[in-house]
Motif scaffolding. Structure first.
Motif, mmCIF file in Angstrom:
data_model
loop_
_atom_site.group_PDB
_atom_site.id
_atom_site.type_symbol
_atom_site.label_atom_id
_atom_site.label_comp_id
_atom_site.label_asym_id
_atom_site.label_seq_id
_atom_site.Cartn_x
_atom_site.Cartn_y
_atom_site.Cartn_z
ATOM 1 N N UNK A 405 97.834 2.744 16.844
ATOM 2 C CA UNK A 405 98.692 3.394 17.824
ATOM 3 C C UNK A 405 99.710 2.374 18.300
ATOM 4 N N UNK A 406 100.983 2.815 18.381
ATOM 5 C CA UNK A 406 101.998 1.889 18.884
ATOM 6 C C UNK A 406 102.071 2.001 20.407
ATOM 7 N N UNK A 407 102.188 0.877 21.083
ATOM 8 C CA UNK A 407 102.241 0.893 22.560
ATOM 9 C C UNK A 407 102.809 -0.430 23.067
ATOM 10 N N UNK A 408 103.073 -0.462 24.387
ATOM 11 C CA UNK A 408 103.569 -1.705 24.984
ATOM 12 C C UNK A 408 102.387 -2.660 25.200
ATOM 13 N N UNK A 409 102.694 -3.925 25.460
ATOM 14 C CA UNK A 409 101.638 -4.894 25.760
ATOM 15 C C UNK A 409 100.807 -4.420 26.962
ATOM 16 N N UNK A 410 101.508 -3.878 27.984
ATOM 17 C CA UNK A 410 100.823 -3.448 29.219
ATOM 18 C C UNK A 410 99.859 -2.296 28.933
ATOM 19 N N UNK A 411 100.348 -1.349 28.101
ATOM 20 C CA UNK A 411 99.473 -0.200 27.778
ATOM 21 C C UNK A 411 98.224 -0.695 27.017
ATOM 22 N N UNK A 412 98.446 -1.657 26.102
ATOM 23 C CA UNK A 412 97.313 -2.196 25.330
ATOM 24 C C UNK A 412 96.329 -2.892 26.270
ATOM 25 N N UNK A 413 96.880 -3.621 27.236
ATOM 26 C CA UNK A 413 96.012 -4.323 28.195
ATOM 27 C C UNK A 413 95.109 -3.316 28.907
ATOM 28 N N UNK A 414 95.730 -2.215 29.366
ATOM 29 C CA UNK A 414 94.971 -1.196 30.089
ATOM 30 C C UNK A 414 93.838 -0.652 29.234
ATOM 31 N N UNK A 415 94.208 -0.313 27.996
ATOM 32 C CA UNK A 415 93.221 0.277 27.094
ATOM 33 C C UNK A 415 92.082 -0.708 26.783
ATOM 34 N N UNK A 416 92.461 -1.981 26.600
ATOM 35 C CA UNK A 416 91.442 -2.981 26.253
ATOM 36 C C UNK A 416 90.528 -3.291 27.440
ATOM 37 N N UNK A 417 91.101 -3.295 28.635
ATOM 38 C CA UNK A 417 90.256 -3.526 29.825
ATOM 39 C C UNK A 417 89.203 -2.425 29.905
ATOM 40 N N UNK A 418 89.658 -1.186 29.715
ATOM 41 C CA UNK A 418 88.708 -0.068 29.795
ATOM 42 C C UNK A 418 87.691 -0.130 28.662
ATOM 43 N N UNK A 419 88.166 -0.507 27.460
ATOM 44 C CA UNK A 419 87.292 -0.574 26.281
ATOM 45 C C UNK A 419 86.268 -1.680 26.384
ATOM 46 N N UNK A 420 86.505 -2.673 27.223
ATOM 47 C CA UNK A 420 85.606 -3.832 27.312
ATOM 48 C C UNK A 420 84.552 -3.650 28.402
ATOM 49 N N UNK A 421 84.625 -2.543 29.129
ATOM 50 C CA UNK A 421 83.702 -2.383 30.268
ATOM 51 C C UNK A 421 82.306 -2.005 29.795
#
Ligand code: HAM
Length: 421
Positions: A405-421
């Motif tokens: 999926x293409x996204x901004x760095x900020x969007x990726x950060x959000x997704x990764x924070x949630x994915x790491x919980x």
């Protein structure tokens, strides 16, 4: 040059195992907390005299198994062979008698005993333990068993059985020792050398002897449980009633006398058939005379320690579900040396945000970086090159779903924070 190996009886706990250890430690601390136990950390070594007085001069632990050394100041020190003596010393030294009673403490320690190596028996091993001071009645005895039972259930440990016994108080034990000696007298020359010395110094220890030559006499010997004074008998009955009330199953085993000298009244063990020849996962009991013996006011106490190696072996045997080691969530690959610096910066930012992230440290090709990420088993990969830096857009590839999926760095950060919980 020859390689140096780990000392006999010690073992490395490798990363593939540590997740299970950390999990057991967490569950133990959590269950202890629910019962009002607070963690105590005590020194790894103590003055040798502490164990001689606390654990007992005639025990195998003190006579044969201690790691004792002289320090540079000429004092005799010993690596702790168990935790109770150190906790009692700390109880006295820190004036815990003035804390609200009962004082409930738990610990997670290494212990050292010079023993013959066997499956489940090491020279350096780990114990989880609890000690409760200030409560003489049998209610706390049953509560302690219920703590262990809950801990085992939360870990998914089945098929362990609780064996209980009472070894009385100094009064009924003195009378019993006489009876035991009378019974053993005609067989004395057939007992092993150690038991012959135990006969005079501490006859109860003979009951615990595993030598095949001593077993027949031990099995036929009178039991302490059948010779308790009325107070000790009432205490034992109370313990059984309290276990019944809490729905805890147990077997009365008149042969349990425990290997350390401080015990009085209640003694118990949790045993399993699986842990090699070392079936006892956990052992404990009451020590109503120990605090006074160590110089304090008479204060009842009770505790247990469980062997963590044995517990984990048992969990593995029973195929209990344990967590896998936590891996890396995202691998940030870099295309070109300019991008490598940006990849390192973004990796640090992700780590700051709490994400488990890795990037290249070996200046590998993109192909080699992605191969490495594959070996790590990461959930996501990102490739950062000139284009990504210019446009501020990255492609986050989900290795499990096989999509990106293409996204901004900020969007990726959000997704990764949630994915790491
Ligand atoms: P213990 O029975 O000597 O009691 O040890 C408790 C547990 O530690 C054993 O049941 C076993 O699981 C484990 N253990 C003992 N020796 C070894 C070894 N060489 N290798 C692996 N595991 C071992 C005590 O230590 C008392 N301090 C328990 C206690 C606390 N009683 C009252 N409060």
């Amino acid at each position: 040059m020859s390689k140096i190996s780990a000392p006999k009886g010690t073992r490395d706990i490798l990363p593939s195992e540590t997740a299970a250890w950390q999990y057991a430690e967490r569950v133990f601390a959590d269950v202890c907390g629910r019962f009002g136990y607070q963690e105590i950390r005590i020194p790894t070594f103590e003055q040798t005299e502490l164990f001689q007085r606390g654990v007992g001069d005639t025990t195998d632990v003190v006579q044969k198994e201690m790691y004792t050394f002289e320090d540079k100041g000429g004092r005799s020190m010993t690596l702790r062979p168990e935790g109770t003596a150190g906790v009692v010393r700390s109880y006295l030294e820190n004036g815990m008698a003035s804390w609200p009673s009962p004082v409930r403490l738990f610990y997670n320690i290494t212990a050292f005993r010079y023993e013959k190596m066997q499956k489940g028996r090491y020279r350096e091993f780990h114990q989880f333990g609890c000690e409760a001071f200030g409560s003489a009645g049998p209610v706390v005895d049953a509560e302690m068993v219920s703590l262990l039972d809950l801990f085992f259930r939360e870990l998914g440990l089945k098929e362990t059985s609780l064996r209980i016994n009472s070894i009385g108080c100094p009064t009924c034990r003195a009378e019993y020792n006489q009876k035991l000696k009378e019974y053993l007298k005609p067989h004395l020359d057939k007992l092993c050398d150690t038991c012959q010395t135990r006969y005079d110094k501490n006859p109860l220890r003979i009951i615990d002897c595993k030598e095949p030559g001593c077993r027949p006499y031990v099995q036929e010997a009178p039991a302490l449980l059948d010779n308790l004074c009325p107070d000790c008998q009432a205490h034992f009955n109370g313990f059984c009633n309290n276990l019944d009330e809490l729905g805890l199953k147990y077997t009365i085993d008149k042969g349990i006398v425990r290997g350390l000298d401080y015990y009085t009244r209640t003694v118990f063990e949790f045993v399993s058939e699986h842990v090699g020849t070392q079936g006892t996962i956990c052992g404990g009991g009451r020590y109503d005379g120990l605090v006074a013996e160590m110089g304090g006011q008479p204060t009842p106490g009770i505790g247990f320690a469980l062997g963590v190696e044995r517990l984990l072996m048992e969990l593995q045997q029973q195929q209990a579900t344990m967590p896998d080691p936590a891996g890396i969530t995202v691998y940030i690959a870099a295309l070109g040396s300019g991008a490598a610096a940006e990849a390192r910066r973004w990796t640090l930012r992700l780590r700051t945000l709490g994400v488990r992230a890795e990037t290249d440290l070996l200046q590998r090709s993109l192909k080699a970086q992605l191969k490495y990420a594959g070996k790590l088993g990461v959930r996501y990969t990102v490739v950062i090159g000139e284009d990504e830096i210019k446009t501020g857009k990255i492609k986050l590839k989900d290795m499990r779903q096989h999509c990106e999926q293409e996204m901004s760095f900020e969007q990726a950060e959000q997704l990764l924070i949630e994915g790491d919980e």
